[in-house]
Design a protein around this motif. Structure first.
Motif, PDB file in Angstrom:
ATOM      1  N   ASN A  79       0.813  -1.227   0.000  1.00  0.00           N
ATOM      2  CA  ASN A  79       0.000   0.000   0.000  1.00  0.00           C
ATOM      3  C   ASN A  79       0.841   1.269   0.000  1.00  0.00           C
ATOM      4  OD1 ASN A  79      -3.001  -0.730   0.153  1.00  0.00           O
ATOM      5  ND2 ASN A  79      -2.123  -2.081   1.687  1.00  0.00           N
ATOM      6  N   GLY A  80       2.149   1.101  -0.268  1.00  0.00           N
ATOM      7  CA  GLY A  80       2.985   2.274  -0.508  1.00  0.00           C
ATOM      8  C   GLY A  80       3.908   2.697   0.605  1.00  0.00           C
ATOM      9  N   ALA A  81       3.944   1.946   1.718  1.00  0.00           N
ATOM     10  CA  ALA A  81       4.857   2.327   2.808  1.00  0.00           C
ATOM     11  C   ALA A  81       6.303   2.098   2.384  1.00  0.00           C
ATOM     12  CB  ALA A  81       4.540   1.510   4.066  1.00  0.00           C
ATOM     13  N   ASP A  82       7.219   2.920   2.903  1.00  0.00           N
ATOM     14  CA  ASP A  82       8.629   2.757   2.555  1.00  0.00           C
ATOM     15  C   ASP A  82       9.286   1.764   3.508  1.00  0.00           C
ATOM     16  OD1 ASP A  82      10.366   4.541   4.733  1.00  0.00           O
ATOM     17  OD2 ASP A  82       8.329   5.296   4.392  1.00  0.00           O
ATOM     18  N   LEU A  83      10.353   1.130   3.023  1.00  0.00           N
ATOM     19  CA  LEU A  83      11.025   0.085   3.797  1.00  0.00           C
ATOM     20  C   LEU A  83      11.593   0.590   5.115  1.00  0.00           C
ATOM     21  CD1 LEU A  83      13.000  -2.081   1.212  1.00  0.00           C
ATOM     22  CD2 LEU A  83      11.170  -2.827   2.725  1.00  0.00           C
ATOM     23  N   ARG A  84      12.090   1.810   5.133  1.00  0.00           N
ATOM     24  CA  ARG A  84      12.678   2.349   6.363  1.00  0.00           C
ATOM     25  C   ARG A  84      11.624   2.428   7.473  1.00  0.00           C
ATOM     26  NH1 ARG A  84      16.292   2.520  10.208  1.00  0.00           N
ATOM     27  NH2 ARG A  84      16.492   4.539  11.211  1.00  0.00           N
ATOM     28  N   SER A 143      18.723  -4.366  10.917  1.00  0.00           N
ATOM     29  CA  SER A 143      19.274  -4.105   9.589  1.00  0.00           C
ATOM     30  C   SER A 143      18.155  -4.002   8.554  1.00  0.00           C
ATOM     31  CB  SER A 143      20.228  -5.236   9.192  1.00  0.00           C
ATOM     32  OG  SER A 143      20.609  -5.124   7.832  1.00  0.00           O
ATOM     33  N   ILE A 144      18.313  -3.068   7.637  1.00  0.00           N
ATOM     34  CA  ILE A 144      17.330  -2.899   6.556  1.00  0.00           C
ATOM     35  C   ILE A 144      17.305  -4.126   5.650  1.00  0.00           C
ATOM     36  CG2 ILE A 144      18.920  -1.791   4.937  1.00  0.00           C
ATOM     37  CD1 ILE A 144      15.251  -0.750   5.490  1.00  0.00           C
ATOM     38  N   THR A 145      18.423  -4.883   5.614  1.00  0.00           N
ATOM     39  CA  THR A 145      18.464  -6.068   4.752  1.00  0.00           C
ATOM     40  C   THR A 145      17.463  -7.128   5.217  1.00  0.00           C
ATOM     41  OG1 THR A 145      20.291  -7.001   6.045  1.00  0.00           O
ATOM     42  CG2 THR A 145      20.867  -5.720   4.098  1.00  0.00           C
ATOM     43  N   THR A 146      17.186  -7.164   6.516  1.00  0.00           N
ATOM     44  CA  THR A 146      16.174  -8.099   7.029  1.00  0.00           C
ATOM     45  C   THR A 146      14.802  -7.708   6.509  1.00  0.00           C
ATOM     46  OG1 THR A 146      17.487  -8.319   9.043  1.00  0.00           O
ATOM     47  CG2 THR A 146      15.244  -9.176   9.107  1.00  0.00           C
ATOM     48  N   THR A 147      14.539  -6.410   6.483  1.00  0.00           N
ATOM     49  CA  THR A 147      13.235  -5.911   6.020  1.00  0.00           C
ATOM     50  C   THR A 147      13.090  -6.081   4.517  1.00  0.00           C
ATOM     51  OG1 THR A 147      13.549  -4.216   7.734  1.00  0.00           O
ATOM     52  CG2 THR A 147      11.631  -3.983   6.303  1.00  0.00           C
ATOM     53  N   GLU A 148      14.221  -6.030   3.799  1.00  0.00           N
ATOM     54  CA  GLU A 148      14.172  -6.087   2.339  1.00  0.00           C
ATOM     55  C   GLU A 148      13.588  -7.391   1.802  1.00  0.00           C
ATOM     56  OE1 GLU A 148      18.171  -5.263   1.210  1.00  0.00           O
ATOM     57  OE2 GLU A 148      17.813  -3.123   0.954  1.00  0.00           O
ATOM     58  N   ILE A 149      13.507  -8.421   2.646  1.00  0.00           N
ATOM     59  CA  ILE A 149      12.933  -9.688   2.192  1.00  0.00           C
ATOM     60  C   ILE A 149      11.509  -9.500   1.698  1.00  0.00           C
ATOM     61  CG2 ILE A 149      12.022 -10.431   4.438  1.00  0.00           C
ATOM     62  CD1 ILE A 149      13.006 -13.259   3.768  1.00  0.00           C
ATOM     63  N   TYR A 150      10.807  -8.486   2.232  1.00  0.00           N
ATOM     64  CA  TYR A 150       9.424  -8.264   1.831  1.00  0.00           C
ATOM     65  C   TYR A 150       9.305  -7.713   0.414  1.00  0.00           C
ATOM     66  CZ  TYR A 150       8.568  -9.154   6.701  1.00  0.00           C
ATOM     67  OH  TYR A 150       8.531  -9.763   7.924  1.00  0.00           O
TER      68      TYR A 150
END
Length: 300
Positions: free
Chosen positions: A257-262, A272-279
């Motif tokens: 729905n448009g939320a940013d990864l940060r 770590s942002i890399t963990t979130t990047e899996i999505y």
């Protein structure tokens, strides 16, 4: 010193200096205990200070016959951490696992539910039972705030800041973060508090714990898993789901729905942002739609 003495010292380090929870510490030391059992069964008498790369290779080879590549990688990582601690404390000069490579594993994408599936699961809750309102509030909080199950069961009433629209979460390593909480989730928590929790005989030490069992004590992780598993069976959902599925769905639906990864990273409490990047890998169709909508070269 024998193995258990070193292990207890390592556990104290993880608890006091790393601030890890008992559950995480147990996971860290489980594979060390497994190594000790291997040494005992193999009649190898050797201390953590003297154990060699060759013996550890034998252990990992024996384990590889029983577990998959992902579990092997976890075991190697956990043991490396233990031996790094021994170097840190000047018990050893080298890490015997330094040259042992973990098996290659693909990145496992988390399971998610659609919004309809989540509605169906929550809709299957029997609200006529005393636990019904509690269970609805639990699932709405897991999905509405993206919590880990350990964070949910330890949530305190004093952590609720509804006027400000936030709840305070104590995550891994006792790190605290503030997570937004929507009006819908607030509503179901307040219903549970007024209609169910206020009538419980709350046990000493649990006065501030939000979600309680029938005996007025904190719920267990296993109980939350059972609640969700039973609901999935009830609606004949052809997926194996857990509390973490609702957390994954929370992140995935925000991204869609448009939320940013940060922002998602901060809400989930990922270091770590890399963990979130899996999505990002979950819905390629969604990413294609974003490019076709927003990129200046979207048309010929």
């Amino acid at each position: 010193m024998n193995w258990q003495t070193y292990i207890k010292s390592y556990q104290s380090y993880l608890k006091i200096e790393r601030g890890l929870s008992k559950n995480t510490i147990d996971n860290y030391t489980f594979d060390i205990d497994r190594l000790c059992l291997f040494l005992e069964n193999s009649h190898i008498e050797i201390s953590p200070i003297q154990i060699t790369e060759e013996i550890l290779q034998q252990f990992i080879y024996s384990v590889s016959k029983e577990v998959n590549a992902r579990s092997q990688a976890r075991i190697i990582s956990g043991l490396k951490s233990f031996f790094s601690y021994l170097i840190f404390e000047d018990y050893r000069n080298d890490n015997p696992l330094e040259l042992i490579e973990s098996p290659r594993i693909g990145r496992k994408l988390p399971d998610t539910l659609s919004v309809k599936e989540i509605d169906d699961v929550i809709g299957a809750i029997d609200l006529s039972s005393s636990e019904g309102e509690r269970n609805r509030a639990i699932l709405e909080t897991l999905y509405g705030c993206g919590l880990r199950v350990s964070e949910l069961i330890s949530l305190k009433i004093s952590d609720l800041f509804f006027d400000e629209g936030f709840i305070k979460i104590t995550g891994k390593g006792n790190k605290q973060r503030f997570v937004p909480i929507g009006d819908v989730t607030q509503k179901f928590i307040l219903i549970y508090q007024s209609s169910i929790r206020s009538h419980l005989n709350i046990q000493k030490g649990h006065e501030d714990t939000l979600f309680l069992n029938r005996r007025g004590k904190q719920l267990t992780r296993a109980m939350i898993f059972t609640i969700i598993k039973d609901l999935a069976i009830k609606i004949e959902l052809n997926k194996v789901i857990s509390p973490h599925t609702l957390r994954h769905s929370f992140a995935t639906h925000l991204l869609e729905n448009g939320a940013d990864l940060r922002s998602i990273q901060l809400m989930l409490g990922h270091e770590s942002i890399t963990t979130t990047e899996i999505y990002v890998h979950l819905d390629r169709k969604h990413l294609t739609q974003i490019m076709n909508t927003f990129h200046p070269r979207k048309h010929n």
